[in-house]
Design a protein around this motif. Structure first.
Motif, PDB file in Angstrom:
ATOM      1  N   ILE A 263       0.898  -1.284  -0.106  1.00 11.85           N
ATOM      2  CA  ILE A 263      -0.178  -0.016   0.138  1.00 11.85           C
ATOM      3  C   ILE A 263       0.694   1.390  -0.024  1.00 11.85           C
ATOM      4  O   ILE A 263       0.799   2.175  -0.718  1.00 11.85           O
ATOM      5  CB  ILE A 263      -0.937  -0.030   1.009  1.00 11.85           C
ATOM      6  CG1 ILE A 263      -1.734  -1.102   1.134  1.00 11.85           C
ATOM      7  CG2 ILE A 263      -1.639   1.316   1.333  1.00 11.85           C
ATOM      8  CD1 ILE A 263      -2.851  -1.231  -0.186  1.00 11.85           C
ATOM      9  N   ALA A 264       1.889   1.166   0.813  1.00 11.20           N
ATOM     10  CA  ALA A 264       2.852   2.412   0.876  1.00 11.20           C
ATOM     11  C   ALA A 264       3.299   2.588  -0.527  1.00 11.20           C
ATOM     12  O   ALA A 264       3.734   3.921  -0.754  1.00 11.20           O
ATOM     13  CB  ALA A 264       3.855   2.207   1.963  1.00 11.20           C
ATOM     14  N   ALA A 265       3.582   1.787  -1.387  1.00 11.09           N
ATOM     15  CA  ALA A 265       4.143   2.075  -2.670  1.00 11.09           C
ATOM     16  C   ALA A 265       3.214   2.369  -3.812  1.00 11.09           C
ATOM     17  O   ALA A 265       3.696   3.020  -4.781  1.00 11.09           O
ATOM     18  CB  ALA A 265       4.910   0.582  -3.212  1.00 11.09           C
ATOM     19  N   LEU A 266       2.054   2.555  -3.491  1.00 11.09           N
ATOM     20  CA  LEU A 266       0.972   3.204  -4.247  1.00 11.09           C
ATOM     21  C   LEU A 266       0.942   4.735  -4.339  1.00 11.09           C
ATOM     22  O   LEU A 266       1.137   5.176  -3.500  1.00 11.09           O
ATOM     23  CB  LEU A 266      -0.431   2.590  -3.789  1.00 11.09           C
ATOM     24  CG  LEU A 266      -0.603   0.922  -4.102  1.00 11.09           C
ATOM     25  CD1 LEU A 266      -1.935   0.435  -3.394  1.00 11.09           C
ATOM     26  CD2 LEU A 266      -0.460   0.649  -5.353  1.00 11.09           C
ATOM     27  N   ASP A 267       0.564   5.219  -5.492  1.00 15.35           N
ATOM     28  CA  ASP A 267       0.154   6.510  -5.552  1.00 15.35           C
ATOM     29  C   ASP A 267      -1.352   6.821  -5.168  1.00 15.35           C
ATOM     30  O   ASP A 267      -2.086   6.786  -6.277  1.00 15.35           O
ATOM     31  CB  ASP A 267       0.496   7.152  -6.911  1.00 15.35           C
ATOM     32  CG  ASP A 267       0.459   8.642  -7.087  1.00 15.35           C
ATOM     33  OD1 ASP A 267       0.376   9.212  -6.071  1.00 15.35           O
ATOM     34  OD2 ASP A 267       0.379   9.254  -8.413  1.00 15.35           O
ATOM     35  N   ARG A 268      -1.435   7.095  -4.086  1.00 11.53           N
ATOM     36  CA  ARG A 268      -2.864   7.203  -3.791  1.00 11.53           C
ATOM     37  C   ARG A 268      -3.360   8.580  -3.516  1.00 11.53           C
ATOM     38  O   ARG A 268      -4.384   9.040  -3.060  1.00 11.53           O
ATOM     39  CB  ARG A 268      -3.191   6.299  -2.448  1.00 11.53           C
ATOM     40  CG  ARG A 268      -3.134   4.939  -2.823  1.00 11.53           C
ATOM     41  CD  ARG A 268      -3.412   4.092  -1.483  1.00 11.53           C
ATOM     42  NE  ARG A 268      -4.596   4.678  -0.986  1.00 11.53           N
ATOM     43  CZ  ARG A 268      -6.008   4.270  -1.135  1.00 11.53           C
ATOM     44  NH1 ARG A 268      -6.152   3.558  -2.341  1.00 11.53           N
ATOM     45  NH2 ARG A 268      -6.892   4.865  -0.423  1.00 11.53           N
ATOM     46  N   GLY A 269      -2.424   9.613  -3.441  1.00 12.33           N
ATOM     47  CA  GLY A 269      -2.616  10.949  -2.968  1.00 12.33           C
ATOM     48  C   GLY A 269      -2.896  11.024  -1.581  1.00 12.33           C
ATOM     49  O   GLY A 269      -2.544  10.535  -0.597  1.00 12.33           O
ATOM     50  N   ASP A 270      -4.302  11.878  -1.550  1.00 13.70           N
ATOM     51  CA  ASP A 270      -4.713  12.000  -0.066  1.00 13.70           C
ATOM     52  C   ASP A 270      -5.879  11.119  -0.085  1.00 13.70           C
ATOM     53  O   ASP A 270      -6.355  11.242   1.161  1.00 13.70           O
ATOM     54  CB  ASP A 270      -5.142  13.451   0.028  1.00 13.70           C
ATOM     55  CG  ASP A 270      -3.800  14.360  -0.095  1.00 13.70           C
ATOM     56  OD1 ASP A 270      -2.832  14.219   0.417  1.00 13.70           O
ATOM     57  OD2 ASP A 270      -4.295  15.622  -0.463  1.00 13.70           O
ATOM     58  N   ARG A 271      -5.928  10.062  -0.724  1.00 11.45           N
ATOM     59  CA  ARG A 271      -7.251   9.248  -0.345  1.00 11.45           C
ATOM     60  C   ARG A 271      -7.116   8.436   0.643  1.00 11.45           C
ATOM     61  O   ARG A 271      -6.094   7.975   1.061  1.00 11.45           O
ATOM     62  CB  ARG A 271      -7.430   8.252  -1.700  1.00 11.45           C
ATOM     63  CG  ARG A 271      -8.667   7.606  -1.640  1.00 11.45           C
ATOM     64  CD  ARG A 271      -8.712   6.380  -2.928  1.00 11.45           C
ATOM     65  NE  ARG A 271      -8.896   7.174  -4.047  1.00 11.45           N
ATOM     66  CZ  ARG A 271      -9.991   7.552  -4.616  1.00 11.45           C
ATOM     67  NH1 ARG A 271     -11.020   7.153  -3.744  1.00 11.45           N
ATOM     68  NH2 ARG A 271     -10.015   8.000  -5.753  1.00 11.45           N
ATOM     69  N   ALA A 272      -8.071   8.655   1.669  1.00  9.95           N
ATOM     70  CA  ALA A 272      -8.126   7.622   2.767  1.00  9.95           C
ATOM     71  C   ALA A 272      -8.574   6.215   2.429  1.00  9.95           C
ATOM     72  O   ALA A 272      -9.103   5.814   1.424  1.00  9.95           O
ATOM     73  CB  ALA A 272      -8.941   8.236   3.960  1.00  9.95           C
ATOM     74  N   LEU A 273      -8.166   5.575   3.358  1.00  9.43           N
ATOM     75  CA  LEU A 273      -8.464   4.045   3.147  1.00  9.43           C
ATOM     76  C   LEU A 273      -8.885   3.262   4.416  1.00  9.43           C
ATOM     77  O   LEU A 273      -8.322   3.468   5.416  1.00  9.43           O
ATOM     78  CB  LEU A 273      -7.053   3.119   2.619  1.00  9.43           C
ATOM     79  CG  LEU A 273      -7.127   1.815   2.276  1.00  9.43           C
ATOM     80  CD1 LEU A 273      -8.133   1.557   1.296  1.00  9.43           C
ATOM     81  CD2 LEU A 273      -5.780   0.908   1.990  1.00  9.43           C
ATOM     82  N   ILE A 274      -9.901   2.600   4.398  1.00  5.20           N
ATOM     83  CA  ILE A 274     -10.083   1.609   5.376  1.00  5.20           C
ATOM     84  C   ILE A 274     -10.111   0.297   4.890  1.00  5.20           C
ATOM     85  O   ILE A 274     -10.598  -0.205   3.868  1.00  5.20           O
ATOM     86  CB  ILE A 274     -11.828   1.889   5.618  1.00  5.20           C
ATOM     87  CG1 ILE A 274     -11.830   3.228   6.207  1.00  5.20           C
ATOM     88  CG2 ILE A 274     -12.176   0.892   6.968  1.00  5.20           C
ATOM     89  CD1 ILE A 274     -13.522   3.696   6.413  1.00  5.20           C
ATOM     90  N   ALA A 275      -9.366  -0.586   5.725  1.00  8.31           N
ATOM     91  CA  ALA A 275      -8.820  -1.822   5.388  1.00  8.31           C
ATOM     92  C   ALA A 275      -9.654  -2.863   6.357  1.00  8.31           C
ATOM     93  O   ALA A 275      -9.395  -2.330   7.675  1.00  8.31           O
ATOM     94  CB  ALA A 275      -7.683  -2.196   5.573  1.00  8.31           C
TER      95      ALA A 275
END
Length: 449
Positions: A263-275
């Motif tokens: 996940i850290a390697a992805l370019d997600r910008g400021d998008r929050a994520l709930i796992a």
């Protein structure tokens, strides 16, 4: 026959230990029955937070040997030491076995009190044991009665009206954590295609979610979405789906674990994520929640957040379970008494017929011979009346064993309890409204309990 259960659940030990005990232990029942163990039959109940095996053994003195053989097989299948397995498993016998299973099936021992998914898992455990030929008649009756008790709790108490499950509580937690509570706006990725994933998909649809991708390490995503909707993703397209995801839901329990660095390697910008990790063996790296903007919900989170049930409904449900436990115990004692009565009647009948034959041989078909035969049969009925009544009375007091021991000592009779045959070769059939059958071993999921 004596009932024995060995239980490892979230109520007594941590989920990590439950997962270790459960690993590769699904065939323990068949292996134990094929060994020199005194175990006559066994049914395994494995869910996301419990591993329980229910056994039938011939006599109470066989219980220690039966327990030892089950522990040995679990240790062999999981690679754990027998000391570790023994320490994690709590043994129950007779009425404690009955009461515990009925409570489990009714959802009273679940992380979410009153959840309904466990009732379906109890039915499936029985179906699988019947199909593999490990279920004895007593175990079949035990599990069937547990299912009926669960239905009664569901229909007669407020527990059945809530419709809560581990999945629903987890989704509620995710809603609370999200800046946008509307599920129709979220991009969701589900890991897994088994029964648990199917139940998750149904609940997401109820919340109007429609941007759902499904990943299966074993390549079954296409077949899954063809009947349930959603978009299948594979290894190549998974990275893009993760980069755009708002919610990840892990319910496969496979060896394909999503790591923190993925996940850290992805370019997600400021998008929050709930796992949301609902797999007992963790689909997601437990340190995933330490990343900025990432919230991790796991089974322990669900257990802590599960709402308490109203005291009255819970009290009513426990009364139903206790009543069912007493009724089952009485039925078992009456069966023992019935078997003893039948054995005594057969014995006396054989003695009577031998004497009647002597009378017929001596006097022929005369009126005198008929009168003697009639008198002998009437006398036999009178002699059997008191032993029959006492059998019922002793059974009600839980002393059917004393009656059986007396008959065996006095008359040399061998009394065996009648048992319904284990339905070998019967295909398990899911009850209406249950999730679909769990997917094969590549993604082994022990479901909600």
């Amino acid at each position: 026959m004596v009932l024995l259960s060995l239980v490892a659940s979230h109520s007594d030990i941590d989920l990590e230990t439950v997962a270790k005990i459960s690993a590769d232990a699904s065939q323990v029942a068949s292996v134990v029955l094929a060994s020199a163990s005194p175990v006559a039959g066994a049914i395994t109940l494995a869910t996301c937070n419990r591993y329980e095996i229910y056994c039938e053994v011939p006599r109470s003195e066989d219980v220690p040997a039966a327990r030892s053989s089950v522990i040995t097989q679990i240790a062999a299948s999981t690679g754990l030491s027998e000391e570790t397995v023994s320490g994690a498993l709590i043994s129950k016998t007779e009425s404690d076995v009955v009461s515990h299973l009925f409570s489990v099936g009714a959802g009273l021992d679940s992380a979410v009190i009153g959840e309904r998914e466990i009732a379906g898992q109890v039915r499936r455990a029985l179906n699988e044991a019947q199909a593999s030929g490990t279920a004895t008649g007593s175990l079949v009756r035990l599990f069937q009665t547990a299912s009926r008790t669960a239905k009664e709790v569901g229909s007669r108490t407020a527990l059945g009206s809530r419709g809560l499950s581990v999945v629903s509580v987890a989704l509620d937690l995710a809603t609370d954590l999200s800046a946008d509570p509307a599920w129709e706006n979220k991009n969701i990725v589900i890991f897994g295609t088994g029964a648990y994933a199917g139940a998750t998909m149904s609940l997401l649809r109820e919340r109007k979610a429609h941007n759902i991708s499904v990943f299966s390490a074993s390549g079954r995503a296409e077949a899954f979405v063809s009947t349930r909707g959603g978009t299948a993703v594979d290894e190549e397209s998974l990275e893009g789906a993760l980069a755009a995801a708002d919610v990840l839901i892990g319910c496969s329990g496979s060896d394909h674990r999503l790591m923190r660095e993925d996940i850290a390697a992805l370019d997600r910008g400021d998008r929050a994520l709930i796992a949301i990790d609902l797999a007992l063996t963790n689909d997601f790296d437990p340190s995933l929640g330490q990343l900025p903007g990432v919230d991790l919900v796991n089974l322990e989170s669900v257990r802590m957040a599960a709402p308490d049930e109203q005291a009255q409904a819970l009290h009513q449900a426990r009364e139903i379970v206790q009543g069912a436990t007493r009724a089952f115990a009485l039925e078992q004692r009456e069966r023992a008494a019935d078997a003893a009565i039948v054995a005594l009647r057969r014995h006396t009948q054989s003695v009577l017929e031998a004497e009647v034959e002597k009378v017929r041989a001596q006097h022929g078909c005369t009126a005198a011979a008929e009168e003697v035969e009639f008198a002998m049969r009437r006398m036999m009925r009178q002699l059997l009346h008191v032993p029959t009544v006492r059998a019922r009375e002793l059974a009600a007091e839980g002393r059917a064993g004393d009656y059986i021991d007396a008959l065996e000592t006095l008359y040399g009779l061998e009394i065996e309890l009648p048992a319904a045959p284990a339905s070998k070769g019967v295909c398990p059939v899911a009850a209406a409204g249950e999730p679909a059958a769990a997917e094969p071993a590549a993604e082994p999921l022990r479901q909600v309990g």
